[in-house]
Enzyme design. Structure first.
Site, PDB file in Angstrom:
ATOM      1  N   GLU A  96      48.955  49.121 -47.747  1.00 16.92           N
ATOM      2  CA  GLU A  96      50.423  49.049 -47.742  1.00 16.92           C
ATOM      3  C   GLU A  96      51.048  50.018 -46.731  1.00 16.92           C
ATOM      4  O   GLU A  96      52.022  49.682 -46.069  1.00 16.92           O
ATOM      5  CB  GLU A  96      50.925  49.391 -49.153  1.00 16.92           C
ATOM      6  CG  GLU A  96      52.392  49.158 -49.356  1.00 16.92           C
ATOM      7  CD  GLU A  96      52.771  49.424 -50.808  1.00 16.92           C
ATOM      8  OE1 GLU A  96      53.701  50.203 -51.031  1.00 16.92           O
ATOM      9  OE2 GLU A  96      52.117  48.877 -51.710  1.00 16.92           O
ATOM     10  N   ASP A  97      50.471  51.224 -46.604  1.00 14.93           N
ATOM     11  CA  ASP A  97      51.134  52.289 -45.840  1.00 14.93           C
ATOM     12  C   ASP A  97      50.479  52.640 -44.501  1.00 14.93           C
ATOM     13  O   ASP A  97      51.020  53.443 -43.752  1.00 14.93           O
ATOM     14  CB  ASP A  97      51.203  53.577 -46.687  1.00 14.93           C
ATOM     15  CG  ASP A  97      52.090  53.403 -47.905  1.00 14.93           C
ATOM     16  OD1 ASP A  97      52.891  52.462 -47.918  1.00 14.93           O
ATOM     17  OD2 ASP A  97      51.979  54.219 -48.844  1.00 14.93           O
TER      18      ASP A  97
END
Length: 752
Positions: A96-97
């Protein structure tokens, strides 16, 4: 003016040592759970995560890698998960990051780990306005949950660590995250049997949403700690003595209820802290062989009630009928002896039961060979979620799906039987029709009534534990929309909606055609997504199909579309006079315009209530009537501009948790004096002239204008509801203090 901020020098070598120290601590805790090459794989996951997050820091300034390590530690230490979950916890944010792709995770750690990471990764992209990003992400997690329960367990560990470190986040984020946690994650922890995590999440939510109430209860618990400990020691002394005589190995724990459960009792019962009787809970944990558990718990219950008088209405036997999350325990509430008797809840359970009660599903699975009964009950709940997910399609919003599933999380359960004696576990509040759908979808669809304990009852009859139910069916029966008003289970709702959806397709098609034709007559050539959403909001429809259906069935007249068009044009004319002319459907645009409006100052991204009145389209929400001094937030609606709500508004939790992306900061400005409507509820003992004294204090002594007043008296107790104009919370507090001095007034609370 010098705008540079002095940055504290970071000792990178010291941080590196701290990261390794935390990682080694995690490995030490995990060691009993590891097998074969688990330690090597965990090290790989740690190294990959540390490298991926090396440039990232949390809001507190700490290295980001502290967070995945802490989540992994919660997974193993507080939930009891194994190596796969530790790896997933360490990697849960990398896709996600960071730049790392899911395919890379799969290549290194295998499909299983990749699938769990995918379930934990938020959905990105543009969402249809009026939908909820949080709900869409929750739907995605649930889809994976139905295949692998560890997705939710790791997500709960992630959420728990975020809540423990929420102090470094800005106030609006604290409200959003706390509300979402209370609305979705605490109920999930409850449903999965994670009692300790559920209680801590609720306490932390209260700490950030109602900080004054939280501090007040925590302070009172601290002040009464010595007397409470002394009371508990005296209470358990005779129990301890008899347990030793009976020869049971045991532990006795005495503790106060959680801060949130005390707060809930204060609010529910309108009683002060000092008058909450069952503030204490004593837990007796027996170390006995599995085959002796039931008899030993009942023997201890009998012994406790020899010393203290029980409340017969408060006996709960979850040993004979465990909850579907695996929870087993005997609960009773007894009256203590001594000069001042108090109600004390006593819980009797075994070491096995206690581990399941605290660590929930993961611990329950460890003991699964001992009892297939709770496995079946839990599988029944999981199958309900699978069915709700299978039957939900693009026409059901994620918000509605989450609401359906959430309703199955917090409810107590009832235990009912078929005529052949088969046990069926249903949520409390379930009806004869819910039972029919639980037996089989076709039985539910054709059900015309039921016999409960040989007595004929209607479909809406609410069941209670111990009932024996026999369903009656007819080939001519068809599900009706009215059924949705009284069924309680997710399965029944999903199946009824399925049948209705099939039957209503023609009305939906007809309704859409009718709307498109009328819009063309009014000069609007295309029914766009934006117009559909505006019509949905205007007519309060759940989704586009609901909107079309209601027109197709003639529940809404086509003439109403002309009214919608004229109201929309009036709103656009009003909007044109405002400084912010961006359509109020994009929160980011509004925040950007607010910053332009306010310049480079602190809280430039907030609505300044009072100052921005002529430049921003906002109104005070009628559901909670905020007044100056209340902690508030702005909520971007679809058709009605920005509404200002109190953080304690009855609708706040739902708005913040479902639509956090539509929340903006709002602050009161002291530069402009304003008047607000405040509602007070006054209770007390009735006497001649009481209301005259109350109105005299308000109108004559404090010169406050009363807008509305209603009084009811029943059996010597009066309740008055007053709407009055005040300047701010301080003004209101002064008024309340004066009213509390009036003879006969016992309680004053703020209404909505």
């Amino acid at each position: 003016m010098n705008n540079t901020v002095e940055v504290k020098e970071i000792d990178l070598e010291q941080e590196r040592k701290e990261i390794l120290k935390r990682y080694r601590k995690l490995l030490n805790i995990a060691r009993p759970y590891l097998q074969d090459d688990d330690a090597k794989l965990i090290k790989k996951a740690f190294m990959l995560s540390a490298e991926a997050h090396k440039e990232m820091r949390r809001k507190s300034g700490e290295p980001y890698i502290y967070h995945p390590i802490a989540v992994a530690q919660i997974c193993v230490e507080e939930i009891g998960l194994g190596a796969t979950s530790i790896m997933c916890a360490l990697l849960h944010d990398v896709v996600e990051d960071t730049e790392i792709e899911l395919t890379e995770i799969e290549a290194i750690f295998g499909k299983n780990v990749a699938k769990i990471i995918d379930g934990l990764t938020k959905i990105t992209g543009v969402f249809e306005y009026g939908s909820s990003q949080q709900a869409e992400n929750f739907r995605k997690m649930l889809l994976t949950l139905s295949e692998d329960i560890r997705v939710i367990l790791i997500k709960l560990a992630d959420r728990l660590h975020n809540m423990r470190t929420l102090g470094s986040m800005p106030r609006d984020k604290q409200l959003k995250i706390s509300s979402e946690t209370f609305y979705l994650y605490a109920p999930l922890a409850h449903r999965l049997g994670l009692h300790a995590i559920k209680s801590e999440l609720e306490d932390l939510c209260l700490k950030y949403t109602e900080p004054e109430a939280y501090k007040d209860i925590a302070k009172k618990l601290k002040e009464t700690k010595t007397s409470r400990e002394s009371f508990i020691q005296n209470f358990i002394r005779p129990i301890e003595k008899d347990l030793n005589l009976m020869g049971y190995k045991h532990i006795i724990k005495g503790r106060p209820k959680s801060i949130y459960s005390i707060y809930h009792k204060l609010k529910k019962n309108n009683t002060p802290f000092e008058e909450i009787y069952d503030l204490f809970a004593v837990r007796v944990i027996l170390d006995v062989p599995t085959e002796q558990e039931k008899s030993a718990c009942w023997a201890v219950y009998s012994m406790v009630t020899d010393h203290y008088k029980p409340n017969p209405e408060r006996l709960k036997d979850w040993i004979s009928n465990p909850k579907s999350n695996g929870y087993e325990s005997l609960h009773t509430t007894v009256m203590s002896s001594g000069r001042r008797g108090r109600w004390v809840e006593v819980q009797v359970r075994t070491t096995r039961m206690d581990e399941i009660a605290e660590k929930g599903f993961a611990a329950h699975w460890k003991y699964k060979g001992n009892d297939t009964r709770t496995n079946k009950a839990f599988e029944s709940w999981l199958s309900q979620i699978r069915e709700a997910l299978d039957t939900s399609d693009k026409t059901q919003s994620a918000v509605d799906l989450v609401d359906d599933i959430r309703s199955s999380l917090y409810n107590d359960e009832i235990f009912v039987y078929t005529p052949k004696g088969k046990l069926i576990v249903l949520k409390d509040g379930a009806t004869a029709l819910d039972f029919a759908f639980e037996i089989h979808s076709e039985v539910g669809a054709r059900c015309i009534g039921a016999k409960v304990n040989n007595k004929l009852v209607p479909l809406s009859h609410k069941l209670k534990t111990g009932d024996i139910i026999e369903c009656m069916t007819s080939a001519k029966q068809k599900p009706s929309e009215d059924w949705l008003a009284f069924v309680a289970t997710t399965k029944a709702k999903a199946r009824i909606k399925d049948y209705i959806k099939e039957a209503n397709k023609q009305h939906v098609i007809m309704g859409r055609d009718m709307i498109e034709h009328r819009l063309k007559v009014l000069g609007i050539n295309t029914l766009t997504l934006e117009i559909t959403n505006q019509l949905r909001a205007y007519f309060n429809a759940k989704d586009s199909n609901d909107l079309f259906y209601r027109f197709g069935k003639a529940y809404i007249s086509l003439d109403e579309i002309k009214k919608w068009k004229s109201d929309r044009e009036a709103h656009e004319r009003k909007q044109a006079t405002k400084t912010i002319q961006e359509p109020l459907t994009n929160t980011k645009n509004i925040v950007k315009e607010l910053k332009k409006l306010h310049g480079d100052v602190k809280n430039s991204d907030a609505i300044l209530i009072g100052e921005d009145m002529d430049r921003v389209d906002y109104t005070l929400a009628k559901c909670c009537n905020p007044i100056a001094g209340d902690t508030v937030f702005g909520f971007v609606t679809i058709n009605e501009g920005i509404k200002i709500h109190r953080t304690s508004c009855p609708n706040a939790t739902e708005l913040l948790s479902r639509h956090g992306d539509r929340v903006i900061k709002a602050l009161w400005t002291s530069q402009i004096k304003m008047s607000f409507v405040a509602h007070l509820i006054i209770r007390g003992t009735d006497r001649m002239g009481l209301m005259n004294d109350v109105t005299r204090v308000i109108s004559q002594e404090l010169k406050v204008n009363i807008q509305n007043l209603s009084i009811g008296v029943k059996e010597g107790i009066f309740e008055g509801k007053i709407a009055l104009m005040v300047q701010d919370t301080q003004h209101l507090e002064t008024l309340v203090q004066s009213l509390e001095q009036v003879d006969g007034v016992i309680q004053i609370e703020r209404g909505e």
